[in-house]
Design an enzyme around this catalytic site. Structure first.
Site, PDB file in Angstrom:
ATOM      1  N   SER A 138       0.492  -1.638   0.350  1.00 56.12           N
ATOM      2  CA  SER A 138       0.314   0.092  -0.011  1.00 56.12           C
ATOM      3  C   SER A 138       1.207   1.759  -0.002  1.00 56.12           C
ATOM      4  O   SER A 138       1.960   1.385  -0.781  1.00 56.12           O
ATOM      5  CB  SER A 138      -1.066   0.245   0.997  1.00 56.12           C
ATOM      6  OG  SER A 138      -2.277   0.966   1.226  1.00 56.12           O
ATOM      7  N   ASP A 292      -9.067  -6.785  -3.975  1.00 59.91           N
ATOM      8  CA  ASP A 292      -8.842  -5.444  -3.733  1.00 59.91           C
ATOM      9  C   ASP A 292      -8.852  -4.288  -4.650  1.00 59.91           C
ATOM     10  O   ASP A 292      -8.766  -4.477  -5.964  1.00 59.91           O
ATOM     11  CB  ASP A 292      -6.972  -5.271  -3.704  1.00 59.91           C
ATOM     12  CG  ASP A 292      -6.515  -4.096  -3.232  1.00 59.91           C
ATOM     13  OD1 ASP A 292      -7.153  -3.012  -3.233  1.00 59.91           O
ATOM     14  OD2 ASP A 292      -5.118  -4.277  -2.439  1.00 59.91           O
ATOM     15  N   HIS A 321      -8.186  -5.339   0.607  1.00 55.40           N
ATOM     16  CA  HIS A 321      -6.701  -4.305   0.273  1.00 55.40           C
ATOM     17  C   HIS A 321      -6.324  -5.235   1.777  1.00 55.40           C
ATOM     18  O   HIS A 321      -4.992  -5.022   1.302  1.00 55.40           O
ATOM     19  CB  HIS A 321      -7.235  -3.212  -0.170  1.00 55.40           C
ATOM     20  CG  HIS A 321      -6.162  -1.815   0.543  1.00 55.40           C
ATOM     21  ND1 HIS A 321      -4.683  -2.225  -0.571  1.00 55.40           N
ATOM     22  CD2 HIS A 321      -4.832  -1.107   1.123  1.00 55.40           C
ATOM     23  CE1 HIS A 321      -3.324  -1.026  -0.467  1.00 55.40           C
ATOM     24  NE2 HIS A 321      -3.431  -1.039   0.749  1.00 55.40           N
TER      25      HIS A 321
HETATM   26  N1  LIG Z   1      -5.319  -0.440   6.765  1.00 55.63           N
HETATM   27  C1  LIG Z   1      -4.203   0.224   6.220  1.00 55.63           C
HETATM   28  C2  LIG Z   1      -4.712   0.464   5.324  1.00 55.63           C
HETATM   29  C3  LIG Z   1      -4.150   0.496   3.806  1.00 55.63           C
HETATM   30  O1  LIG Z   1      -3.122   0.275   3.879  1.00 55.63           O
HETATM   31  C4  LIG Z   1      -3.491   0.606   7.853  1.00 55.63           C
HETATM   32  O2  LIG Z   1      -4.203   1.502   8.300  1.00 55.63           O
HETATM   33  O3  LIG Z   1      -2.570   1.574   7.721  1.00 55.63           O
END
Ligand SMILES: N[C@@H](CCO)C(=O)O
Ligand SMILES: CC(=O)SCCNC(=O)CCNC(=O)[C@H](O)C(C)(C)COP(=O)(O)OP(=O)(O)OC[C@H]1O[C@@H](n2cnc3c(N)ncnc32)[C@H](O)[C@@H]1OP(=O)(O)O
Length: 345
Positions: A138, A292, A321
């Site tokens: 991400s 995703d 995701h």
């Molecule tokens: N769930 C992740 C974000 C998604 O990439 C976070 O809170 O860092």
């Protein structure tokens, strides 16, 4: 966060940001685990995603830790909290050493390249000439791919999960919807440590829609009581997730990091995304996730197409995701295949 493996590094000079603004004092909180081997060839550098921190053993259990693929008994593991965040690295709530005041909503715009500049300063400080494996998912993957473009000679292997070469219009739109929720909270504009908390709560609830999937909500949040006409499980889940983030994060950092995510474009000033990705020399594994909707498999396939010799694999997951944080058995499986192909053939 565990403090045992936590360290602080002060950049020796002011940091000029991509916009030209200058941060005179930057501190980085980072964690290390394990020992550097005598040949210094066992470095794993982890770039974290939006709301995580430098304690990767805490937030990536199953992948990093004793008995996991990345075991500190074999690897020297480094993870640094990103610029603009709220877990020890300089960010909107950090008091300026000269005035004692935090910048809050006045914190300057930070880009992914600025985050990478801070990682690079830390790498130099740690005298790590070569990194065996750079990994990120991400927002963490955005830092990793940008860094691998900037410093092709440094990274032997690159592992990108659920990320992109350029943040998509869809992703920017999700982030803007979240920022609108935060900016609509009048307390955000007052600039206090808890300012914008109600907006942040709503923003996290919006974000969750992009991190999960129709199937995930259906399988975990469908009410069994068919007579219900209000007070649904899915509603309380959204509120709970908002509260959970508010308890550990702040609205100003959230805005800063989401803007950095929007800025991500490896092609900026480099001709094209394709030309930029063509600079990468690291052996690369790109992992997509079937469900995703935020960083869909097509974006992962594009990365793999333009990074020379990259291996692409897709994880079958219902988690959407956030599968990159949860599907550690599948990640391990593909990492094992990747390293076998890389080092045996
Ligand atoms: N769930 C992740 C974000 C998604 O990439 C976070 O809170 O860092
Ligand atoms: C290990 C750590 O959490 S480190 C904390 C720092 N966080 C990070 O670093 C960011 C990366 N991590 C994440 O984004 C998340 O932790 C993830 C994606 C890995 C997992 O998300 P989770 O919220 O734990 O999972 P999930 O979506 O299944 O939600 C479960 C939670 O919702 C609660 N919940 C589930 N359904 C409902 C409902 N209908 N109403 C209210 N609460 C509900 C559960 O009780 C559980 O609560 P808990 O977290 O207090 O145990």
């Amino acid at each position: 966060m565990s403090s045992e493996n936590s360290h602080v590094f002060r950049l020796p000079r002011p940091l000029r940001l991509e916009t030209g603004s200058v941060l005179p004092h930057v501190e980085v909180t980072y964690h290390t685990y394990g020992q550097l081997s005598p040949t210094r060839d066992n470095v794993l550098w982890v770039c974290h995603a939006l709301t995580a921190n430098s304690d990767v053993l805490e937030w990536w259990p199953g992948l990093v830790g004793p008995g996991c693929h990345f075991d500190p008994s074999e690897w020297f593991i480094v993870c640094a909290n990103v610029l603009g965040s709220c877990y020890g690295t300089t960010g909107p709530l950090t008091p300026d050493p000269s005035s004692g005041e935090a910048a809050y909503q006045q914190f300057p715009l930070v880009t992914i390249r600025d985050m990478v500049a801070v990682h690079e300063a830390l790498r130099e400080h740690l005298a790590l000439a070569r990194i065996h494996t750079l990994i990120g998912g991400s927002l963490g993957g955005q830092q990793a791919v940008e860094w691998a473009v900037q410093r092709p000679a440094v990274f032997e292997n690159l592992v990108l999960l659920a990320t992109s070469a350029r943040h998509s219009a869809w992703g920017i739109a999700f982030n803007e919807a979240q920022r609108l929720a935060i900016l609509a909270d009048p307390t955000y504009h007052q600039g206090t440590p808890t300012g914008g908390a109600a907006g942040l709560r709503a923003a996290r609830a919006v974000a969750l829609l992009s991190y999960r999937s129709h199937h995930a909500y259906g399988s975990t949040q469908t009410d069994q009581d068919e007579a219900k006409i209000t007070d649904f499980l899915a509603s309380s889940y959204q509120r709970y997730q908002g509260d959970k983030l508010v308890a550990r994060f702040d609205a100003y950092s959230y805005v800063a990091l989401s803007q950095a995510m929007d800025s991500h474009n490896v092609g900026r000033g480099r001709g094209s995304v394709q030309a930029a990705l063509g600079r990468i020399r690291a052996r690369t594994l790109v992992l997509g996730i079937t469900s995703d909707v935020l960083f869909p498999p097509q974006e992962q396939q594009m990365l793999a197409r333009y990074i020379k010799g990259a291996m692409y694999a897709e994880m079958d997951s219902q988690y959407g995701h956030d599968g990159f944080l949860i599907e550690t058995a599948q990640i391990t499986h593909f990492l094992e295949r990747f390293y076998v192909q890389t080092y045996v053939h």
